[in-house]
Design a protein around this motif. Sequence first.
Motif, PDB file in Angstrom:
ATOM      1  N   MET A 198       1.625   2.059 -15.566  1.00 60.21           N
ATOM      2  CA  MET A 198       1.027   1.283 -14.504  1.00 60.21           C
ATOM      3  C   MET A 198       1.789   1.533 -13.206  1.00 60.21           C
ATOM      4  O   MET A 198       3.001   1.685 -13.216  1.00 60.21           O
ATOM      5  CB  MET A 198       1.077  -0.208 -14.840  1.00 60.21           C
ATOM      6  N   PHE A 199       1.045   1.559 -12.117  1.00 64.63           N
ATOM      7  CA  PHE A 199       1.665   1.805 -10.830  1.00 64.63           C
ATOM      8  C   PHE A 199       0.962   0.988  -9.754  1.00 64.63           C
ATOM      9  O   PHE A 199      -0.151   0.500  -9.958  1.00 64.63           O
ATOM     10  CB  PHE A 199       1.678   3.301 -10.476  1.00 64.63           C
ATOM     11  N   GLN A 200       1.618   0.855  -8.612  1.00 61.14           N
ATOM     12  CA  GLN A 200       1.086   0.036  -7.530  1.00 61.14           C
ATOM     13  C   GLN A 200       0.127   0.838  -6.649  1.00 61.14           C
ATOM     14  O   GLN A 200      -0.002   2.058  -6.779  1.00 61.14           O
ATOM     15  CB  GLN A 200       2.231  -0.554  -6.701  1.00 61.14           C
ATOM     16  N   ILE A 201      -0.499   0.142  -5.727  1.00 66.24           N
ATOM     17  CA  ILE A 201      -1.548   0.719  -4.893  1.00 66.24           C
ATOM     18  C   ILE A 201      -1.061   1.924  -4.091  1.00 66.24           C
ATOM     19  O   ILE A 201      -1.785   2.907  -3.937  1.00 66.24           O
ATOM     20  CB  ILE A 201      -2.182  -0.363  -3.978  1.00 66.24           C
ATOM     21  N   GLY A 202       0.170   1.865  -3.592  1.00 64.80           N
ATOM     22  CA  GLY A 202       0.715   2.982  -2.819  1.00 64.80           C
ATOM     23  C   GLY A 202       0.802   4.256  -3.635  1.00 64.80           C
ATOM     24  O   GLY A 202       0.530   5.346  -3.128  1.00 64.80           O
ATOM     25  N   GLU A 203       1.194   4.119  -4.889  1.00 59.89           N
ATOM     26  CA  GLU A 203       1.295   5.284  -5.774  1.00 59.89           C
ATOM     27  C   GLU A 203      -0.088   5.856  -6.067  1.00 59.89           C
ATOM     28  O   GLU A 203      -0.277   7.071  -6.062  1.00 59.89           O
ATOM     29  CB  GLU A 203       2.025   4.917  -7.066  1.00 59.89           C
ATOM     30  N   LEU A 204      -1.054   4.985  -6.336  1.00 63.22           N
ATOM     31  CA  LEU A 204      -2.416   5.471  -6.583  1.00 63.22           C
ATOM     32  C   LEU A 204      -2.960   6.164  -5.338  1.00 63.22           C
ATOM     33  O   LEU A 204      -3.579   7.231  -5.430  1.00 63.22           O
ATOM     34  CB  LEU A 204      -3.340   4.326  -6.999  1.00 63.22           C
ATOM     35  N   ALA A 205      -2.716   5.583  -4.171  1.00 66.00           N
ATOM     36  CA  ALA A 205      -3.164   6.190  -2.914  1.00 66.00           C
ATOM     37  C   ALA A 205      -2.568   7.585  -2.754  1.00 66.00           C
ATOM     38  O   ALA A 205      -3.271   8.537  -2.396  1.00 66.00           O
ATOM     39  CB  ALA A 205      -2.785   5.299  -1.745  1.00 66.00           C
ATOM     40  N   LYS A 206      -1.280   7.701  -3.040  1.00 66.14           N
ATOM     41  CA  LYS A 206      -0.596   8.990  -2.918  1.00 66.14           C
ATOM     42  C   LYS A 206      -1.175  10.001  -3.910  1.00 66.14           C
ATOM     43  O   LYS A 206      -1.449  11.145  -3.541  1.00 66.14           O
ATOM     44  CB  LYS A 206       0.903   8.790  -3.168  1.00 66.14           C
ATOM     45  N   ARG A 207      -1.400   9.585  -5.141  1.00 60.67           N
ATOM     46  CA  ARG A 207      -1.946  10.473  -6.166  1.00 60.67           C
ATOM     47  C   ARG A 207      -3.349  10.976  -5.806  1.00 60.67           C
ATOM     48  O   ARG A 207      -3.706  12.093  -6.160  1.00 60.67           O
ATOM     49  CB  ARG A 207      -2.021   9.758  -7.511  1.00 60.67           C
ATOM     50  N   CYS A 208      -4.110  10.128  -5.128  1.00 62.19           N
ATOM     51  CA  CYS A 208      -5.505  10.455  -4.806  1.00 62.19           C
ATOM     52  C   CYS A 208      -5.677  10.968  -3.385  1.00 62.19           C
ATOM     53  O   CYS A 208      -6.802  11.287  -2.968  1.00 62.19           O
ATOM     54  CB  CYS A 208      -6.390   9.235  -5.027  1.00 62.19           C
ATOM     55  N   ASN A 209      -4.587  11.024  -2.629  1.00 61.99           N
ATOM     56  CA  ASN A 209      -4.615  11.499  -1.251  1.00 61.99           C
ATOM     57  C   ASN A 209      -5.557  10.664  -0.370  1.00 61.99           C
ATOM     58  O   ASN A 209      -6.367  11.198   0.392  1.00 61.99           O
ATOM     59  CB  ASN A 209      -4.981  12.985  -1.192  1.00 61.99           C
ATOM     60  N   VAL A 210      -5.473   9.354  -0.534  1.00 57.68           N
ATOM     61  CA  VAL A 210      -6.217   8.402   0.295  1.00 57.68           C
ATOM     62  C   VAL A 210      -5.228   7.337   0.760  1.00 57.68           C
ATOM     63  O   VAL A 210      -4.082   7.326   0.341  1.00 57.68           O
ATOM     64  CB  VAL A 210      -7.394   7.740  -0.479  1.00 57.68           C
ATOM     65  N   THR A 211      -5.696   6.432   1.586  1.00 61.93           N
ATOM     66  CA  THR A 211      -4.828   5.345   2.040  1.00 61.93           C
ATOM     67  C   THR A 211      -4.985   4.137   1.119  1.00 61.93           C
ATOM     68  O   THR A 211      -5.990   3.997   0.412  1.00 61.93           O
ATOM     69  CB  THR A 211      -5.176   4.919   3.479  1.00 61.93           C
ATOM     70  N   ALA A 212      -4.014   3.265   1.173  1.00 57.48           N
ATOM     71  CA  ALA A 212      -4.106   2.016   0.416  1.00 57.48           C
ATOM     72  C   ALA A 212      -5.290   1.195   0.912  1.00 57.48           C
ATOM     73  O   ALA A 212      -5.965   0.523   0.125  1.00 57.48           O
ATOM     74  CB  ALA A 212      -2.803   1.225   0.543  1.00 57.48           C
ATOM     75  N   ASP A 213      -5.572   1.264   2.211  1.00 55.24           N
ATOM     76  CA  ASP A 213      -6.738   0.556   2.759  1.00 55.24           C
ATOM     77  C   ASP A 213      -8.039   1.064   2.141  1.00 55.24           C
ATOM     78  O   ASP A 213      -8.957   0.285   1.893  1.00 55.24           O
ATOM     79  CB  ASP A 213      -6.801   0.688   4.280  1.00 55.24           C
ATOM     80  N   THR A 214      -8.109   2.369   1.894  1.00 56.75           N
ATOM     81  CA  THR A 214      -9.300   2.940   1.245  1.00 56.75           C
ATOM     82  C   THR A 214      -9.468   2.338  -0.142  1.00 56.75           C
ATOM     83  O   THR A 214     -10.573   1.947  -0.530  1.00 56.75           O
ATOM     84  CB  THR A 214      -9.187   4.470   1.149  1.00 56.75           C
ATOM     85  N   LEU A 215      -8.378   2.221  -0.871  1.00 59.04           N
ATOM     86  CA  LEU A 215      -8.444   1.648  -2.217  1.00 59.04           C
ATOM     87  C   LEU A 215      -8.830   0.175  -2.172  1.00 59.04           C
ATOM     88  O   LEU A 215      -9.618  -0.293  -2.996  1.00 59.04           O
ATOM     89  CB  LEU A 215      -7.115   1.847  -2.939  1.00 59.04           C
ATOM     90  N   ARG A 216      -8.304  -0.541  -1.198  1.00 62.14           N
ATOM     91  CA  ARG A 216      -8.700  -1.951  -1.039  1.00 62.14           C
ATOM     92  C   ARG A 216     -10.188  -2.064  -0.716  1.00 62.14           C
ATOM     93  O   ARG A 216     -10.879  -2.953  -1.202  1.00 62.14           O
ATOM     94  CB  ARG A 216      -7.858  -2.618   0.053  1.00 62.14           C
ATOM     95  N   PHE A 217     -10.674  -1.140   0.112  1.00 62.15           N
ATOM     96  CA  PHE A 217     -12.097  -1.098   0.454  1.00 62.15           C
ATOM     97  C   PHE A 217     -12.932  -0.861  -0.800  1.00 62.15           C
ATOM     98  O   PHE A 217     -13.943  -1.523  -1.025  1.00 62.15           O
ATOM     99  CB  PHE A 217     -12.352  -0.011   1.504  1.00 62.15           C
ATOM    100  N   TYR A 218     -12.521   0.097  -1.624  1.00 60.80           N
ATOM    101  CA  TYR A 218     -13.238   0.370  -2.875  1.00 60.80           C
ATOM    102  C   TYR A 218     -13.223  -0.849  -3.795  1.00 60.80           C
ATOM    103  O   TYR A 218     -14.212  -1.160  -4.440  1.00 60.80           O
ATOM    104  CB  TYR A 218     -12.646   1.578  -3.609  1.00 60.80           C
ATOM    105  N   GLU A 219     -12.092  -1.532  -3.833  1.00 65.18           N
ATOM    106  CA  GLU A 219     -11.999  -2.730  -4.654  1.00 65.18           C
ATOM    107  C   GLU A 219     -12.916  -3.824  -4.109  1.00 65.18           C
ATOM    108  O   GLU A 219     -13.656  -4.462  -4.866  1.00 65.18           O
ATOM    109  CB  GLU A 219     -10.554  -3.221  -4.703  1.00 65.18           C
ATOM    110  N   LYS A 220     -12.879  -4.023  -2.799  1.00 67.36           N
ATOM    111  CA  LYS A 220     -13.726  -5.037  -2.164  1.00 67.36           C
ATOM    112  C   LYS A 220     -15.210  -4.768  -2.430  1.00 67.36           C
ATOM    113  O   LYS A 220     -16.003  -5.688  -2.600  1.00 67.36           O
ATOM    114  CB  LYS A 220     -13.462  -5.050  -0.658  1.00 67.36           C
TER     115      LYS A 220
END
Length: 142
Positions: free
Chosen positions: A1-23
Amino acid sequence: MFQIGELAKRCNVTADTLRFYEKNQLIKPAGRSESGYRLYNEENQKQVSFILKAKDLGLSLDEIRELLSIKLEATEHSCAEVKAITSAKLGVIDEKINELTRIRTALKKINDACCGHDNDDASHCSILAALESERSSCKAHR
């Protein structure tokens, strides 16, 4: 398990992008840490990769959400349902291509008709004249 920053880095997107996808209900964190941070896993990474590939193909968030839903319950859906989504998108794209082709043809016609001389003032420009001429849909009022 990893935090949002790590997922963002792995996927080459921003944490805001991931929050947007979650929203927009495209991804859901695998869990939360004791301190309340979102936690993600490899499956979340695969979902983000899926979303990014679908976006590259021009699919909308609604279309992506629908495809993710079908993927999640794949045994309850048919391949024809998935194909219907991409076929509909192809239809929209074909319409856009036809419209852009029509626009390009018309623009090229008036552009080619213009002499484009630097020493001619714009009052004699055939492009301005073509744009000024009445459209058939505009009726003169009397």
